[in-house]
Design a protein around this motif. Structure first.
Motif, PDB file in Angstrom:
ATOM      1  N   ALA A  11       0.817  -1.211   0.000  1.00 21.41           N
ATOM      2  CA  ALA A  11       0.000   0.000   0.000  1.00 21.41           C
ATOM      3  C   ALA A  11       0.845   1.252   0.000  1.00 21.41           C
ATOM      4  CB  ALA A  11      -0.922   0.003   1.221  1.00 21.41           C
ATOM      5  N   TYR A  12       2.055   1.143   0.551  1.00 21.09           N
ATOM      6  CA  TYR A  12       2.911   2.324   0.661  1.00 21.09           C
ATOM      7  C   TYR A  12       4.321   1.930   0.287  1.00 21.09           C
ATOM      8  CZ  TYR A  12       4.864   6.642   2.385  1.00 21.09           C
ATOM      9  OH  TYR A  12       5.499   7.850   2.476  1.00 21.09           O
ATOM     10  N   ALA A  13       4.754   2.268  -0.901  1.00 20.55           N
ATOM     11  CA  ALA A  13       6.070   1.853  -1.389  1.00 20.55           C
ATOM     12  C   ALA A  13       7.131   2.756  -0.807  1.00 20.55           C
ATOM     13  CB  ALA A  13       6.109   1.910  -2.910  1.00 20.55           C
ATOM     14  N   ALA A  14       7.664   2.391   0.361  1.00 19.27           N
ATOM     15  CA  ALA A  14       8.709   3.175   1.012  1.00 19.27           C
ATOM     16  C   ALA A  14      10.042   2.888   0.355  1.00 19.27           C
ATOM     17  CB  ALA A  14       8.769   2.824   2.498  1.00 19.27           C
ATOM     18  N   PRO A  15      11.049   3.793   0.492  1.00 27.81           N
ATOM     19  CA  PRO A  15      12.347   3.593  -0.149  1.00 27.81           C
ATOM     20  C   PRO A  15      13.102   2.425   0.447  1.00 27.81           C
ATOM     21  CG  PRO A  15      12.425   5.445   1.369  1.00 27.81           C
ATOM     22  CD  PRO A  15      10.981   5.044   1.251  1.00 27.81           C
ATOM     23  N   MET A  16      13.879   1.736  -0.374  1.00 26.71           N
ATOM     24  CA  MET A  16      14.674   0.612   0.093  1.00 26.71           C
ATOM     25  C   MET A  16      15.918   1.115   0.793  1.00 26.71           C
ATOM     26  SD  MET A  16      12.803  -1.774  -0.872  1.00 26.71           S
ATOM     27  CE  MET A  16      13.933  -3.041  -0.365  1.00 26.71           C
ATOM     28  N   ASP A  17      16.348   0.417   1.841  1.00 27.41           N
ATOM     29  CA  ASP A  17      17.561   0.847   2.534  1.00 27.41           C
ATOM     30  C   ASP A  17      18.574  -0.257   2.681  1.00 27.41           C
ATOM     31  OD1 ASP A  17      16.516  -0.769   4.445  1.00 27.41           O
ATOM     32  OD2 ASP A  17      16.545   0.702   6.057  1.00 27.41           O
ATOM     33  N   GLY A  18      18.335  -1.404   2.048  1.00 29.00           N
ATOM     34  CA  GLY A  18      19.329  -2.464   2.051  1.00 29.00           C
ATOM     35  C   GLY A  18      19.440  -3.222   3.347  1.00 29.00           C
ATOM     36  N   LEU A  67      -1.470   6.624  19.179  1.00 29.15           N
ATOM     37  CA  LEU A  67      -1.513   7.173  17.828  1.00 29.15           C
ATOM     38  C   LEU A  67      -1.598   6.025  16.830  1.00 29.15           C
ATOM     39  CD1 LEU A  67       1.319   9.856  18.080  1.00 29.15           C
ATOM     40  CD2 LEU A  67      -1.097  10.364  17.648  1.00 29.15           C
ATOM     41  N   ASN A  68      -2.446   6.180  15.827  1.00 29.38           N
ATOM     42  CA  ASN A  68      -2.482   5.266  14.697  1.00 29.38           C
ATOM     43  C   ASN A  68      -1.860   5.957  13.494  1.00 29.38           C
ATOM     44  OD1 ASN A  68      -4.128   2.990  15.803  1.00 29.38           O
ATOM     45  ND2 ASN A  68      -5.646   4.621  16.022  1.00 29.38           N
ATOM     46  N   ALA A  69      -1.166   5.196  12.659  1.00 28.36           N
ATOM     47  CA  ALA A  69      -0.634   5.735  11.410  1.00 28.36           C
ATOM     48  C   ALA A  69      -1.625   5.400  10.301  1.00 28.36           C
ATOM     49  CB  ALA A  69       0.728   5.127  11.098  1.00 28.36           C
ATOM     50  N   TYR A  70      -2.113   6.434   9.621  1.00 30.96           N
ATOM     51  CA  TYR A  70      -3.092   6.259   8.553  1.00 30.96           C
ATOM     52  C   TYR A  70      -2.456   6.604   7.214  1.00 30.96           C
ATOM     53  CZ  TYR A  70      -6.517   6.158  12.346  1.00 30.96           C
ATOM     54  OH  TYR A  70      -7.218   5.839  13.484  1.00 30.96           O
ATOM     55  N   LEU A  71      -2.344   5.596   6.345  1.00 32.53           N
ATOM     56  CA  LEU A  71      -1.820   5.819   5.005  1.00 32.53           C
ATOM     57  C   LEU A  71      -2.921   6.378   4.117  1.00 32.53           C
ATOM     58  CD1 LEU A  71       0.171   2.488   4.485  1.00 32.53           C
ATOM     59  CD2 LEU A  71       0.916   4.591   5.604  1.00 32.53           C
ATOM     60  N   GLN A  72      -2.526   7.076   3.061  1.00 32.20           N
ATOM     61  CA  GLN A  72      -3.476   7.588   2.086  1.00 32.20           C
ATOM     62  C   GLN A  72      -3.398   6.734   0.827  1.00 32.20           C
ATOM     63  OE1 GLN A  72      -3.812  12.053   1.931  1.00 32.20           O
ATOM     64  NE2 GLN A  72      -1.822  11.957   2.952  1.00 32.20           N
ATOM     65  N   MET A  73      -4.542   6.435   0.259  1.00 35.45           N
ATOM     66  CA  MET A  73      -4.565   5.597  -0.932  1.00 35.45           C
ATOM     67  C   MET A  73      -4.123   6.364  -2.170  1.00 35.45           C
ATOM     68  SD  MET A  73      -5.236   2.768   0.323  1.00 35.45           S
ATOM     69  CE  MET A  73      -5.343   1.824  -1.194  1.00 35.45           C
ATOM     70  N   ALA A  74      -4.121   7.694  -2.092  1.00 36.35           N
ATOM     71  CA  ALA A  74      -3.654   8.496  -3.218  1.00 36.35           C
ATOM     72  C   ALA A  74      -2.147   8.324  -3.380  1.00 36.35           C
ATOM     73  CB  ALA A  74      -3.997   9.963  -2.989  1.00 36.35           C
ATOM     74  N   PHE A  75      -1.627   8.721  -4.548  1.00 38.50           N
ATOM     75  CA  PHE A  75      -0.201   8.571  -4.822  1.00 38.50           C
ATOM     76  C   PHE A  75       0.565   9.664  -4.077  1.00 38.50           C
ATOM     77  CE2 PHE A  75       3.679   9.123  -7.381  1.00 38.50           C
ATOM     78  CZ  PHE A  75       4.149   7.823  -7.334  1.00 38.50           C
ATOM     79  N   SER A 239      -4.564  -6.351  11.219  1.00 37.79           N
ATOM     80  CA  SER A 239      -5.658  -6.639  10.292  1.00 37.79           C
ATOM     81  C   SER A 239      -5.140  -6.482   8.867  1.00 37.79           C
ATOM     82  CB  SER A 239      -6.830  -5.679  10.534  1.00 37.79           C
ATOM     83  OG  SER A 239      -6.521  -4.389  10.041  1.00 37.79           O
ATOM     84  N   MET A 240      -6.016  -6.661   7.891  1.00 35.63           N
ATOM     85  CA  MET A 240      -5.625  -6.519   6.494  1.00 35.63           C
ATOM     86  C   MET A 240      -5.953  -5.120   5.973  1.00 35.63           C
ATOM     87  SD  MET A 240      -4.180  -9.304   5.808  1.00 35.63           S
ATOM     88  CE  MET A 240      -4.054  -9.268   4.026  1.00 35.63           C
ATOM     89  N   SER A 241      -6.120  -4.166   6.873  1.00 36.87           N
ATOM     90  CA  SER A 241      -6.427  -2.801   6.460  1.00 36.87           C
ATOM     91  C   SER A 241      -5.316  -2.249   5.581  1.00 36.87           C
ATOM     92  CB  SER A 241      -6.598  -1.903   7.688  1.00 36.87           C
ATOM     93  OG  SER A 241      -6.679  -0.544   7.308  1.00 36.87           O
ATOM     94  N   MET A 242      -5.699  -1.566   4.503  1.00 35.18           N
ATOM     95  CA  MET A 242      -4.724  -0.991   3.590  1.00 35.18           C
ATOM     96  C   MET A 242      -4.351   0.435   3.986  1.00 35.18           C
ATOM     97  SD  MET A 242      -3.939  -3.203   1.187  1.00 35.18           S
ATOM     98  CE  MET A 242      -3.501  -2.339  -0.325  1.00 35.18           C
ATOM     99  N   THR A 243      -5.027   0.995   4.995  1.00 31.97           N
ATOM    100  CA  THR A 243      -4.749   2.385   5.360  1.00 31.97           C
ATOM    101  C   THR A 243      -4.295   2.546   6.804  1.00 31.97           C
ATOM    102  OG1 THR A 243      -7.097   2.734   5.879  1.00 31.97           O
ATOM    103  CG2 THR A 243      -6.354   3.311   3.652  1.00 31.97           C
ATOM    104  N   LYS A 244      -4.806   1.751   7.732  1.00 33.20           N
ATOM    105  CA  LYS A 244      -4.397   1.848   9.130  1.00 33.20           C
ATOM    106  C   LYS A 244      -3.165   0.978   9.318  1.00 33.20           C
ATOM    107  CE  LYS A 244      -6.242   1.468  13.834  1.00 33.20           C
ATOM    108  NZ  LYS A 244      -7.429   1.078  14.643  1.00 33.20           N
ATOM    109  N   ALA A 245      -1.992   1.616   9.402  1.00 37.79           N
ATOM    110  CA  ALA A 245      -0.742   0.880   9.257  1.00 37.79           C
ATOM    111  C   ALA A 245      -0.179   0.327  10.556  1.00 37.79           C
ATOM    112  CB  ALA A 245       0.303   1.772   8.594  1.00 37.79           C
ATOM    113  N   PHE A 246      -0.093   1.162  11.590  1.00 35.25           N
ATOM    114  CA  PHE A 246       0.455   0.657  12.843  1.00 35.25           C
ATOM    115  C   PHE A 246      -0.089   1.472  14.001  1.00 35.25           C
ATOM    116  CE2 PHE A 246       2.829   4.301  13.586  1.00 35.25           C
ATOM    117  CZ  PHE A 246       4.056   4.169  14.217  1.00 35.25           C
ATOM    118  N   LYS A 247       0.156   0.980  15.218  1.00 36.14           N
ATOM    119  CA  LYS A 247      -0.324   1.666  16.412  1.00 36.14           C
ATOM    120  C   LYS A 247       0.844   1.911  17.357  1.00 36.14           C
ATOM    121  CE  LYS A 247      -4.234   1.770  19.585  1.00 36.14           C
ATOM    122  NZ  LYS A 247      -5.539   1.149  19.897  1.00 36.14           N
ATOM    123  N   PHE A 248       0.854   3.101  17.954  1.00 38.94           N
ATOM    124  CA  PHE A 248       1.937   3.539  18.836  1.00 38.94           C
ATOM    125  C   PHE A 248       1.324   4.020  20.144  1.00 38.94           C
ATOM    126  CE2 PHE A 248       4.283   7.196  20.517  1.00 38.94           C
ATOM    127  CZ  PHE A 248       5.579   6.707  20.622  1.00 38.94           C
TER     128      PHE A 248
END
Length: 300
Positions: A11-18, A67-75, A239-248
């Motif tokens: 859902a969120y293509a983060a940069p690779m860091d090796g 806090l929950n991290a909410y991803l956006q489905m937009a690019f 869960s399999m949510s595509m927008t709610k990513a993690f909880k802190f």
């Protein structure tokens, strides 16, 4: 079925860091810190974790207890952090790592136009496991008149992985240098995050111990098996949510404000950095597996 980390990475293509794939999650709080003591902190009773209403720093930053991290489905590489999706407290943005921008920027508000609260990036191309965290100076906050650079180091073995950093935390004249360590865990503090079975907890290695430690059934709530205080926890969304990513969640002396604005900001930005590293690793593993499957199919 794909894991939650793979779903988030898709859902969120983060940069690779090796980074190499993370080891299996195991309780690691029965180890003795090999790092030198940062010196005694002011004595106070942190007490058992209380969610309450969070705290507002002297600089006016409000840190909710969770806090929950909410991803956006937009690019977009911008996502939000808040108790609810409709009322975000902070915005954060990831960059590729190939520009002058830090790989991760946390804003003091729900917009990228808000002041920067903290940043995180790899220390150098040759030290991808070392993260440089910067907490900028805060205008109008006397004890935060200078930026603080903090190095977070990754320590990995066959069974365990930890992340450690040392930083100036506290409020005003009570500011002192303390050492912290993120440990992978499936303990009670993580399980209380809506039933998460594994995740990470931030252990305060400096300061007064919380009890004598021991196993989970007998030790003080909010403490580790070696008697240290747990000041934050986070976990991937189970869960399999595509927008709610993690909880802190902040805990103990981070939640009641004893570690100050910088202590809470460092807990949050370091958790986000580890989460981003794990997303990158999951994406790399998924891509490698797909490539191997494609090669096998072509050969067959």
């Amino acid at each position: 079925m794909a894991s939650s980390k793979t779903v988030e990475a898709t859902a969120y293509a983060a940069p690779m860091d090796g980074m190499p794939p993370p080891p299996p999650y195991q309780e690691t709080d029965n180890r003795t810190s090999a790092h030198p003591s940062a010196g005694p902190a002011p004595s106070y009773h942190a007490g058992e974790p209380s969610l309450g209403a969070g705290f507002t720093s002297s600089g006016g930053v409000r840190f909710p207890p969770t806090l929950n991290a909410y991803l956006q489905m937009a690019f977009t590489r911008t996502f939000h952090l808040g108790e609810r999706k409709e009322a975000p407290s902070f915005a954060a943005r990831m960059h590729s790592g190939f520009t002058k921008n830090p790989e991760l920027v946390l804003y003091n508000g729900p917009s990228e136009k808000d002041p920067i609260l903290a940043t995180a990036t790899h220390k150098s191309l040759w030290k991808s496991r070392a993260t440089l965290i910067t907490v900028p100076a805060r205008e109008g906050v006397p004890h935060d008149t200078e930026s603080q650079n903090v190095e977070m180091a990754c320590h990995a073995s066959f069974k365990h992985k930890t992340y450690t950093f040392t930083a100036d935390v506290g409020v005003g004249k009570e500011t002192r240098r303390e050492e912290f360590e993120w440990r992978s865990s499936h303990g009670n503090e993580v399980r209380e995050l809506d039933g998460y079975k594994w995740g990470w907890k931030l252990v305060r290695l400096s300061g007064e111990p919380l009890g004598s430690g021991g196993d989970r059934a007998t030790r003080t709530s909010g403490s580790t098996s070696d008697g240290h205080e747990v000041v934050a926890v986070w976990a991937h969304n189970n869960s399999m949510s595509m927008t709610k990513a993690f909880k802190f969640q902040l805990m103990g002396s981070a939640l009641n404000g004893m570690l100050g604005e910088r202590g809470a900001a460092l807990a949050l930005i370091s958790a986000l950095r580890i989460w981003a590293i794990e997303l990158n690793t999951a994406a790399a593993s998924s891509s490698a597996a797909s490539g191997a499957a494609g090669a096998a199919a072509a050969a067959g």
